[in-house]
Motif scaffolding. Structure first.
Motif, PDB file in Angstrom:
ATOM      1  N   PRO A   1      66.587 -38.423   1.014  1.00 26.72           N
ATOM      2  CA  PRO A   1      66.545 -37.290   1.949  1.00 26.72           C
ATOM      3  C   PRO A   1      67.551 -36.192   1.614  1.00 26.72           C
ATOM      4  CG  PRO A   1      67.875 -39.031   2.868  1.00 26.72           C
ATOM      5  CD  PRO A   1      67.406 -39.528   1.521  1.00 26.72           C
ATOM      6  N   ALA A   2      67.210 -34.976   2.007  1.00 28.34           N
ATOM      7  CA  ALA A   2      68.132 -33.843   1.921  1.00 28.34           C
ATOM      8  C   ALA A   2      67.829 -32.895   3.070  1.00 28.34           C
ATOM      9  CB  ALA A   2      67.996 -33.121   0.594  1.00 28.34           C
ATOM     10  N   GLN A   3      68.883 -32.420   3.723  1.00 22.29           N
ATOM     11  CA  GLN A   3      68.741 -31.480   4.830  1.00 22.29           C
ATOM     12  C   GLN A   3      69.754 -30.363   4.681  1.00 22.29           C
ATOM     13  OE1 GLN A   3      68.966 -34.682   8.050  1.00 22.29           O
ATOM     14  NE2 GLN A   3      67.653 -33.138   8.998  1.00 22.29           N
ATOM     15  N   ALA A   4      69.361 -29.184   5.143  1.00 23.40           N
ATOM     16  CA  ALA A   4      70.269 -28.035   5.186  1.00 23.40           C
ATOM     17  C   ALA A   4      70.234 -27.464   6.595  1.00 23.40           C
ATOM     18  CB  ALA A   4      69.847 -26.981   4.167  1.00 23.40           C
ATOM     19  N   PHE A   5      71.390 -27.009   7.085  1.00 21.64           N
ATOM     20  CA  PHE A   5      71.486 -26.484   8.447  1.00 21.64           C
ATOM     21  C   PHE A   5      72.211 -25.148   8.454  1.00 21.64           C
ATOM     22  CE2 PHE A   5      71.108 -31.066   9.048  1.00 21.64           C
ATOM     23  CZ  PHE A   5      70.087 -31.123   9.988  1.00 21.64           C
ATOM     24  N   SER A   6      71.811 -24.286   9.395  1.00 22.93           N
ATOM     25  CA  SER A   6      72.435 -22.974   9.554  1.00 22.93           C
ATOM     26  C   SER A   6      72.512 -22.638  11.032  1.00 22.93           C
ATOM     27  CB  SER A   6      71.619 -21.899   8.819  1.00 22.93           C
ATOM     28  OG  SER A   6      72.176 -20.617   9.012  1.00 22.93           O
ATOM     29  N   ALA A   7      73.577 -21.982  11.452  1.00 25.23           N
ATOM     30  CA  ALA A   7      73.738 -21.597  12.853  1.00 25.23           C
ATOM     31  C   ALA A   7      72.622 -20.669  13.299  1.00 25.23           C
ATOM     32  CB  ALA A   7      75.084 -20.908  13.045  1.00 25.23           C
TER      33      ALA A   7
END
Length: 269
Positions: A123-129
């Motif tokens: 798995p890979a995830q990216a997050f941004s406000a």
């Protein structure tokens, strides 16, 4: 249907990749105001495809963009797993691919993810406000083949997951408003236009699409600020008020701005 709820969302690309909902109690409500339309998701509604998710976003590379306005804090927390988010768009049968929102310390946070097949679970995830509650934004997610997952909100810089990820084994329906059937990943918010690509767009291409999707909301927000200023000429004010009236209808905002032209020309406004 007769109640203004959506049983079928038509694909405008000409590929007949429509989304449907056979259960009447799970259909999102459609709103059409001032030439702008969106779907209302209440935390229980969703649409799904008849075609396989790979017809929308291939296992090896993809891009998704969506106009989104959260209307409540997501009920899924910061646990670093794809099924701990509230789905905007992505795979319904398994948490393999998608874009979503989650709760980060009481504020919405956008995410994009890809669960690769290497080793059985990669798995890979990216997050941004962002996006903010009661504010329209564009959330974009990308997976670059043999590369990384990226997420971007409006004009912000794309945020990378920081690790490479393999191709997925995603299958089953594509969904709007929910991810991962066994979970509670329903969206509470509004969704406008949604774009999907069978390749990873470049940074420039992604920004161009975000600007395209954001243009109607930016024009309305500019008009709202002009009316609130109350220092401009009557012709410009009248035009701005017409746009703000649209804003009030479709975005439930503008209550602190001038109600009409005469008010706007009063110093006390």
């Amino acid at each position: 249907d007769a109640s203004g709820n959506v049983s079928t969302l038509s694909d405008l690309s000409g590929n007949a990749r429509d989304l449907t909902q056979a259960t009447s109690t799970k259909r999102p409500h459609i709103v059409d105001e001032g030439g702008l339309s969106w779907l209302e998701f209440n935390g229980h509604y969703y649409l799904q495809s008849l075609a396989d998710v790979t017809a929308y976003v291939p296992r090896s590379q993809w891009t998704m963009l969506a106009e989104v306005e959260p209307t409540a804090i997501p009920n899924r927390d910061q646990t670093n797993a794809a099924w701990a988010t509230n789905g905007i768009a992505g795979a319904l049968s398994s948490p393999d691919v998608g874009i979503s929102l989650r709760n980060n310390a009481g504020a919405p946070e956008a995410g994009a993810w890809q669960v690769g097949s290497d080793g059985g679970f990669d798995p890979a995830q990216a997050f941004s406000a962002g996006p903010e509650i009661a504010q329209w934004s564009v959330v974009a997610g990308r997976f670059v083949h043999a590369g990384s997952v990226l997420v971007q909100v409006d004009d912000g810089a794309p945020v990378s997951a920081g690790t490479t990820v393999s191709d997925s084994t995603a299958s089953g329906p594509f969904s709007l408003g929910r991810i991962y059937t066994p979970g509670t990943g329903f969206l509470t918010g509004r969704v406008g236009r949604v774009l999907t690509y069978d390749r990873a767009l470049s940074d420039a291409e992604t920004t161009q699409d975000i600007d395209y999707l954001k243009t109607p909301w930016r024009e309305i927000e500019l008009a709202e600020s002009i009316v609130a200023d109350c220092t401009i000429g009557s012709d410009e004010t009248r035009a701005a008020i017409e746009l703000v009236d649209v804003l009030r209808r479709f975005n439930d905002r503008g209550s602190d701005t001038c109600a009409n032209e005469d008010q706007c020309l009063e110093p006390a406004c």
